[in-house]
Design an enzyme around this catalytic site. Structure first.
Site, PDB file in Angstrom:
ATOM      1  N   HIS A   6       1.102  -1.232  -0.178  1.00 32.14           N
ATOM      2  CA  HIS A   6       0.159  -0.337   0.199  1.00 32.14           C
ATOM      3  C   HIS A   6       0.781   1.126   0.284  1.00 32.14           C
ATOM      4  O   HIS A   6       0.420   2.245  -0.004  1.00 32.14           O
ATOM      5  CB  HIS A   6      -1.216  -0.905   1.174  1.00 32.14           C
ATOM      6  CG  HIS A   6      -2.340   0.381   0.735  1.00 32.14           C
ATOM      7  ND1 HIS A   6      -2.723   1.380  -0.009  1.00 32.14           N
ATOM      8  CD2 HIS A   6      -3.680   0.845   2.100  1.00 32.14           C
ATOM      9  CE1 HIS A   6      -4.062   2.366  -0.089  1.00 32.14           C
ATOM     10  NE2 HIS A   6      -4.308   1.613   0.653  1.00 32.14           N
ATOM     11  N   ASP A  64      -2.779   1.962  -4.791  1.00 31.85           N
ATOM     12  CA  ASP A  64      -4.006   2.159  -3.957  1.00 31.85           C
ATOM     13  C   ASP A  64      -4.731   0.994  -4.906  1.00 31.85           C
ATOM     14  O   ASP A  64      -4.874   0.328  -5.296  1.00 31.85           O
ATOM     15  CB  ASP A  64      -4.261   3.520  -4.575  1.00 31.85           C
ATOM     16  CG  ASP A  64      -4.456   4.108  -6.319  1.00 31.85           C
ATOM     17  OD1 ASP A  64      -4.865   2.988  -7.289  1.00 31.85           O
ATOM     18  OD2 ASP A  64      -3.442   4.495  -6.611  1.00 31.85           O
TER      19      ASP A  64
END
Length: 494
Positions: free
Chosen positions: A464, A468
């Site tokens: 992350h 995204d």
């Protein structure tokens, strides 16, 4: 004048007699019962003994310490898993000496000398250190000693991928000239059948292999029934035996549990030690999870139609080649998922090659070999490579070349009955997928009627810090589209 000469002769004779008496009266030489014949016999024995000693000395050569050289990847120690020789055994060049296991791969050590094993430095399951001797070899005097650094022969070297291999007892041997010819033509020696002595690969074998490669179809595997493949559902590259349709295969009985009265302490080593290191680094990554399901009904039909074709070429076709190829086609649109980040997450490297790894459950533990340059391979070529990796995994012969350099990973938990998972990223990669088993479930068709559908669950994990949720979702949708409508893959295949 004559008197002086006689006097000198007497003095000379006296000196000779005194010297003779001094030599004969020494304790070690004084044997009063010896005759002239005994002296002649002893003289003959001394000459014969001297000749035998000279002959024995001439046949013996220096004792060489065969050392464990640097395997690479920062490995400093290995575990000795099995000795193929014992003290007193005669060995020749290319003969296997032992098998060692690092935290990266299993490695077969082969001899560089002709001679006799004089000493083994380690027991089985002992830790051998890089740069330290493994064995002492008394070389033959006529053999030429190699002064360069001892080389570790692995099933697949990262540098050349051309070396001795031992898969289920079969050794691959080749001279440096043949290795060079294979390397120049991008041929893996593990795929060439040697016709020389003891299976040695000759120059003619390389040329014949090149001649066969001029066609689009590579030579088939030796035996279709002996290829190790995944199960009939969402197959993963786990070692499973093939059973032809209609044959009865009894359910294997699980081993009886062993109960012990005391606690057992074992050191963490080998592949388990590598897992500790890798997973400790992986848990520093903030994981983002995403799950979806894929309807593989059309792919099931397509695979059933192609299985007879691939079987005629000696290759078993599973679902994994389609999963891998669909992932590669999708990575072309989302290259950030085929990237790597440095330890401090300061730089990201977009990888040109799609080296897709496959989590494999083996007797040695969890291994993740990868298929190199998937973007350049057809579905059939992917099936061939998977068959090869499965055979290596079943034999415990996966090398550094197969286990390193991955850029993206798929894990098939469905091969052992799993449905969902939370896969852990393998750094420095940034994404991984876990494939569940294929289940026949009711679904509503386009006309609103309930139909049978082959459904597979997929679970994704992404880094992350650089990926995204929207990117991961779009990649999954494209990958699912290729599999639900496999005819679309034809439009994008190169």
């Amino acid at each position: 004048m004559l008197a002086v000469t006689r006097g000198s002769f007497r003095v000379f004779r006296l000196l000779l007699s005194q010297q003779y008496r001094r030599r004969c009266l020494r304790p070690q030489n004084f044997r009063p019962s010896r005759t002239l014949q005994d002296f002649r016999w002893d003289r003959s024995l001394q000459m014969l003994s001297s000749r035998m000693l000279h002959t024995t000395t001439a046949q013996r050569g220096p004792i060489v310490q065969f050392k464990l050289s640097d395997i690479g990847e920062g490995i400093m120690e290995v575990t000795v898993k099995e000795w193929y020789v014992k003290e007193g055994d005669k060995v020749s060049q290319f003969d296997s000496i032992c098998e060692v296991q690092s935290d990266k791969a299993s490695v077969t050590i082969t001899s560089r000398y002709d001679g006799v094993i004089k000493k083994l430095y380690y027991d089985v399951d002992a830790i051998a250190l890089v740069g330290k001797p493994l064995v002492d070899i008394e070389t033959e005097s006529g053999s030429e000693l190699i002064q360069e650094e001892d080389v570790v022969e692995t099933p697949a070297m990262a540098r050349e991928e051309h070396t001795h291999q031992e898969i289920k007892g079969h050794k691959t041997q080749a001279t440096p000239a043949v290795r060079r010819l294979a390397m120049e033509n991008n041929i893996k020696l593990s795929e060439v059948v040697g016709t020389g002595k003891d299976g040695r690969i000759l120059k003619e074998d390389i040329l014949n292999f090149l001649a066969k490669q001029t066609g689009a179809i590579l030579p088939p595997a030796p035996s279709f029934q002996e290829v190790q493949i995944p199960g009939p559902a969402a197959e993963a590259p786990a070692a499973k035996s093939i059973s032809t349709p209609g044959t009865f295969r009894p359910t294997p009985k699980p081993p009886r549990p062993a109960f012990t009265a005391t606690d057992v302490i074992e050191p963490i080593k080998g592949f388990h030690k590598a897992m500790v290191k890798t997973m400790s680094a992986a848990l520093k990554i903030p994981h983002f999870g995403y799950c979806d399901e894929v309807d593989l009904s059309r792919l099931v039909v397509l695979r059933s139609e192609l299985q007879s074709v691939t079987a005629g070429r000696g290759v078993k076709l599973s679902y994994m080649p389609f999963f891998i190829k669909a992932a590669s086609l999708s990575l072309l649109h989302f290259p950030v998922l085929n990237a790597a980040v440095d330890e401090g997450c300061q730089n990201i490297t977009y990888k040109a090659s799609h080296n897709i790894g496959l989590a494999m459950d083996t007797t040695q533990g969890l291994l993740v070999p990868n298929v190199k340059n998937v973007q350049l391979l057809t579905v059939f070529e992917l099936a061939q490579e998977l068959n090869r990796l499965q055979a290596l995994g079943a034999a415990g012969q996966l090398g550094t070349a197969e286990l390193s350099g991955g850029t993206f990973t798929l894990s098939n938990i469905g091969s052992i009955g799993g449905t969902y998972a939370k896969p852990v990223i393998l750094p420095p990669e940034v994404a991984i997928g876990a494939l569940g088993k294929i289940q026949v479930l009711p679904r509503f068709g386009a006309d609103g009627q309930v139909v049978r559908a082959h459904i597979m669950k997929v679970s994704w994990s992404a880094d992350h810090r650089v990926i995204d949720g929207a990117t991961m979702c779009r990649f999954s949708n494209l990958w699912r589209e290729y599999l639900e409508n496999p005819a679309c893959m034809v439009l994008d295949l190169k």
